[in-house]
Design an enzyme around this catalytic site. Structure first.
Site, PDB file in Angstrom:
ATOM      1  N   TYR A   1      13.928  32.649   5.955  1.00 31.28           N
ATOM      2  CA  TYR A   1      12.627  32.684   5.293  1.00 31.28           C
ATOM      3  C   TYR A   1      11.739  33.700   5.995  1.00 31.28           C
ATOM      4  O   TYR A   1      11.540  33.618   7.210  1.00 31.28           O
ATOM      5  CB  TYR A   1      11.953  31.311   5.337  1.00 31.28           C
ATOM      6  CG  TYR A   1      10.559  31.324   4.757  1.00 31.28           C
ATOM      7  CD1 TYR A   1      10.359  31.467   3.389  1.00 31.28           C
ATOM      8  CD2 TYR A   1       9.435  31.220   5.585  1.00 31.28           C
ATOM      9  CE1 TYR A   1       9.071  31.503   2.853  1.00 31.28           C
ATOM     10  CE2 TYR A   1       8.157  31.247   5.056  1.00 31.28           C
ATOM     11  CZ  TYR A   1       7.976  31.390   3.688  1.00 31.28           C
ATOM     12  OH  TYR A   1       6.709  31.437   3.169  1.00 31.28           O
TER      13      TYR A   1
ATOM     14  N   ASP B   1      -3.174  35.391   9.210  1.00 32.77           N
ATOM     15  CA  ASP B   1      -2.789  35.324   7.794  1.00 32.77           C
ATOM     16  C   ASP B   1      -4.007  35.003   6.938  1.00 32.77           C
ATOM     17  O   ASP B   1      -4.259  33.858   6.587  1.00 32.77           O
ATOM     18  CB  ASP B   1      -1.705  34.251   7.625  1.00 32.77           C
ATOM     19  CG  ASP B   1      -1.183  34.175   6.194  1.00 32.77           C
ATOM     20  OD1 ASP B   1      -1.371  35.148   5.443  1.00 32.77           O
ATOM     21  OD2 ASP B   1      -0.595  33.143   5.833  1.00 32.77           O
TER      22      ASP B   1
ATOM     23  N   ASP C   1       7.840  35.202   1.302  1.00 32.15           N
ATOM     24  CA  ASP C   1       6.488  34.928   0.843  1.00 32.15           C
ATOM     25  C   ASP C   1       5.993  36.131   0.036  1.00 32.15           C
ATOM     26  O   ASP C   1       6.124  37.279   0.470  1.00 32.15           O
ATOM     27  CB  ASP C   1       5.594  34.710   2.070  1.00 32.15           C
ATOM     28  CG  ASP C   1       4.211  34.198   1.741  1.00 32.15           C
ATOM     29  OD1 ASP C   1       3.834  34.212   0.561  1.00 32.15           O
ATOM     30  OD2 ASP C   1       3.511  33.791   2.682  1.00 32.15           O
TER      31      ASP C   1
ATOM     32  N   ASP D   1       2.791  35.738  -1.451  1.00 29.34           N
ATOM     33  CA  ASP D   1       1.364  35.422  -1.544  1.00 29.34           C
ATOM     34  C   ASP D   1       0.937  35.164  -2.991  1.00 29.34           C
ATOM     35  O   ASP D   1       1.529  34.353  -3.668  1.00 29.34           O
ATOM     36  CB  ASP D   1       0.548  36.546  -0.894  1.00 29.34           C
ATOM     37  CG  ASP D   1       0.807  36.656   0.596  1.00 29.34           C
ATOM     38  OD1 ASP D   1       0.882  35.607   1.255  1.00 29.34           O
ATOM     39  OD2 ASP D   1       0.967  37.779   1.104  1.00 29.34           O
TER      40      ASP D   1
ATOM     41  N   HIS E   1       8.020  33.272  -3.486  1.00 31.08           N
ATOM     42  CA  HIS E   1       7.092  32.296  -4.060  1.00 31.08           C
ATOM     43  C   HIS E   1       5.728  32.930  -4.266  1.00 31.08           C
ATOM     44  O   HIS E   1       5.271  33.761  -3.464  1.00 31.08           O
ATOM     45  CB  HIS E   1       7.006  31.013  -3.230  1.00 31.08           C
ATOM     46  CG  HIS E   1       6.592  31.170  -1.801  1.00 31.08           C
ATOM     47  ND1 HIS E   1       5.293  31.412  -1.419  1.00 31.08           N
ATOM     48  CD2 HIS E   1       7.314  31.081  -0.646  1.00 31.08           C
ATOM     49  CE1 HIS E   1       5.221  31.456  -0.095  1.00 31.08           C
ATOM     50  NE2 HIS E   1       6.433  31.283   0.399  1.00 31.08           N
TER      51      HIS E   1
ATOM     52  N   GLU F   1       1.665  31.969  -5.327  1.00 29.37           N
ATOM     53  CA  GLU F   1       0.745  30.840  -5.209  1.00 29.37           C
ATOM     54  C   GLU F   1      -0.487  31.000  -6.091  1.00 29.37           C
ATOM     55  O   GLU F   1      -0.694  32.063  -6.713  1.00 29.37           O
ATOM     56  CB  GLU F   1       0.332  30.677  -3.747  1.00 29.37           C
ATOM     57  CG  GLU F   1      -0.504  31.834  -3.240  1.00 29.37           C
ATOM     58  CD  GLU F   1      -0.478  31.957  -1.728  1.00 29.37           C
ATOM     59  OE1 GLU F   1      -1.557  32.160  -1.146  1.00 29.37           O
ATOM     60  OE2 GLU F   1       0.613  31.869  -1.127  1.00 29.37           O
TER      61      GLU F   1
ATOM     62  N   CYS G   1      -3.709  30.995   5.173  1.00 30.21           N
ATOM     63  CA  CYS G   1      -2.552  30.143   5.440  1.00 30.21           C
ATOM     64  C   CYS G   1      -2.727  28.799   4.732  1.00 30.21           C
ATOM     65  O   CYS G   1      -3.815  28.224   4.697  1.00 30.21           O
ATOM     66  CB  CYS G   1      -2.402  29.939   6.942  1.00 30.21           C
ATOM     67  SG  CYS G   1      -1.152  28.724   7.409  1.00 30.21           S
TER      68      CYS G   1
ATOM     69  N   ARG H   1       4.408  28.170  -6.213  1.00 30.52           N
ATOM     70  CA  ARG H   1       3.724  27.435  -5.145  1.00 30.52           C
ATOM     71  C   ARG H   1       2.304  27.109  -5.596  1.00 30.52           C
ATOM     72  O   ARG H   1       1.609  27.963  -6.153  1.00 30.52           O
ATOM     73  CB  ARG H   1       3.675  28.284  -3.870  1.00 30.52           C
ATOM     74  CG  ARG H   1       2.681  27.775  -2.831  1.00 30.52           C
ATOM     75  CD  ARG H   1       2.721  28.603  -1.567  1.00 30.52           C
ATOM     76  NE  ARG H   1       1.496  28.460  -0.784  1.00 30.52           N
ATOM     77  CZ  ARG H   1       1.326  28.938   0.453  1.00 30.52           C
ATOM     78  NH1 ARG H   1       2.319  29.581   1.045  1.00 30.52           N
ATOM     79  NH2 ARG H   1       0.180  28.776   1.081  1.00 30.52           N
TER      80      ARG H   1
ATOM     81  N   GLU I   1       2.330  22.854  -1.667  1.00 33.63           N
ATOM     82  CA  GLU I   1       1.904  23.074  -0.287  1.00 33.63           C
ATOM     83  C   GLU I   1       0.960  21.978   0.186  1.00 33.63           C
ATOM     84  O   GLU I   1       0.150  21.433  -0.568  1.00 33.63           O
ATOM     85  CB  GLU I   1       1.204  24.432  -0.196  1.00 33.63           C
ATOM     86  CG  GLU I   1       0.629  24.773   1.169  1.00 33.63           C
ATOM     87  CD  GLU I   1       1.671  24.964   2.252  1.00 33.63           C
ATOM     88  OE1 GLU I   1       2.459  24.013   2.489  1.00 33.63           O
ATOM     89  OE2 GLU I   1       1.690  26.033   2.892  1.00 33.63           O
TER      90      GLU I   1
ATOM     91  N   ASN J   1       7.679  22.713   3.042  1.00 43.21           N
ATOM     92  CA  ASN J   1       7.204  23.583   4.113  1.00 43.21           C
ATOM     93  C   ASN J   1       6.913  22.733   5.342  1.00 43.21           C
ATOM     94  O   ASN J   1       6.027  21.879   5.310  1.00 43.21           O
ATOM     95  CB  ASN J   1       5.942  24.323   3.659  1.00 43.21           C
ATOM     96  CG  ASN J   1       5.455  25.327   4.680  1.00 43.21           C
ATOM     97  OD1 ASN J   1       6.198  25.757   5.547  1.00 43.21           O
ATOM     98  ND2 ASN J   1       4.191  25.707   4.576  1.00 43.21           N
TER      99      ASN J   1
END
Length: 317
Positions: free
Chosen positions: A59, A74, A102, A104, A129, A131, A139, A176, A206, A229
């Site tokens: 990952y 982040d 990721d 974002d 993913h 989001e 984060c 996500r 998440e 996660n």
């Protein structure tokens, strides 16, 4: 003469590998008894360590990428180019080992999301993913997240699905949602249910807050793979891989695994040199050579030898 890309030399996998990372990941997800466990890596060195440890998948953490490549937390500072180039380098080290990366928010509206999926797929990424935070994201386990309206989120996902289908790519799309913290568990579930209707391959809720929520999301999503996660010290309770598997999770990521280890060990070593004037015994030439071997030294020497070169004949001795 053109420049040599990261994909030119691949010392860990034969050129005729039967499955790409994306195809291999899809095969893993077809087996209901299989749990895909991914340590979080953020550069070539941590990726090599994870590959040497024998993990079936990796990952690429966005937080780790932002901190290692930019030196910043982040907070949505890393761009598509930062993330894609890092993912491409990591994926190239062993293309048969799936890399989940990721992505974002997709880095913009539907057009940018299409570009993101296309570039990730062509870079050899097995899954990504997207989001539902605003562009000025943070984060997932930090407070104060701002969430976009459903339709903005769904437009991102539709664009991702269209890009995947137009490319005829095997890349796995993971929806996500970070809406649990702001709008509650039910809103998060409804967003993910609509995401499945749109055509994503897996879901990621998440910042789950209780064991009951963890079990419930897996039950509700049924056959759709659910990603967990694991962030020690975060809002989600931490359970073993076996316990999480029994709850129904199919993918488990540990984004901070290497970040924490590097922070502690390297910080300690730097402090030791600063305070004592010398490094610890393990910081020796043998340690450097071990690192070179981990990162393909012997394979490169063999390539040069087989091609008739002599430049590295004494390097490995």
């Amino acid at each position: 003469m053109g420049s040599v890309s990261n994909n030119t030399i691949n010392t860990n996998v034969k050129a005729c590998s039967p499955l790409t990372g994306a195809k291999r990941l899809r095969e893993m997800l077809k087996d209901p008894s299989k749990v895909v466990v991914c340590p979080g890596v953020f550069d070539g060195f941590t990726a090599r360590l994870a590959l040497a440890a024998g993990y079936d998948a990796l990952y690429m953490t966005g937080a780790g990428t932002s901190m290692s490549r930019l030196g910043w937390a982040d907070l949505g500072i890393a761009t598509l180019n930062d993330m894609k180039s890092n993912a491409e380098m990591i994926a190239s080290l062993n293309p048969s080992v799936p890399l989940i990366a990721d992505a974002d928010t997709g880095y913009g509206g539907p057009i940018m999301v299409t570009r993101t999926v296309t570039q990730y797929a062509r870079a050899g990424v097995a899954a990504l993913h997207i989001e539902d935070q605003v562009q000025e994201k943070r984060c997932g386990h930090l407070l104060g997240k701002q969430i976009v309206d459903r339709e903005i989120y769904f437009s991102r996902l539709r664009a991702a699905v269209m890009a995947r289908d137009q490319l005829q790519s095997d890349i796995v799309l993971i929806a996500r949602t970070d809406s649990r913290q702001t709008y509650g568990f039910d809103e998060a579930i409804e967003r993910l249910q609509e995401a499945v209707k749109i055509g994503v391959d897996a879901v990621f809720l998440e910042a789950l807050q209780t064991k009951e929520e963890m079990e419930k999301v897996c039950q509700i999503m049924g056959e759709t793979p659910v990603l967990l996660n694991v962030v020690p010290g975060g809002v989600t309770p931490e359970y073993t891989i076996e316990e999480a598997s029994k709850m129904g999770f199919r993918i488990i990521i540990y984004p901070g695994l290497c970040i924490g280890s590097v922070l502690e060990s390297v910080g300690k070593e730097l402090k030791l040199l600063k305070t004592t004037g010398k490094s610890s015994p393990r910081s020796s030439a043998n340690g450097v050579k071990d690192a070179f071997n981990l990162c393909g030294l012997q394979e490169c020497i063999e390539i040069d030898k087989e091609a008739g070169g002599k430049a590295y004949a004494t390097v490995g001795k």
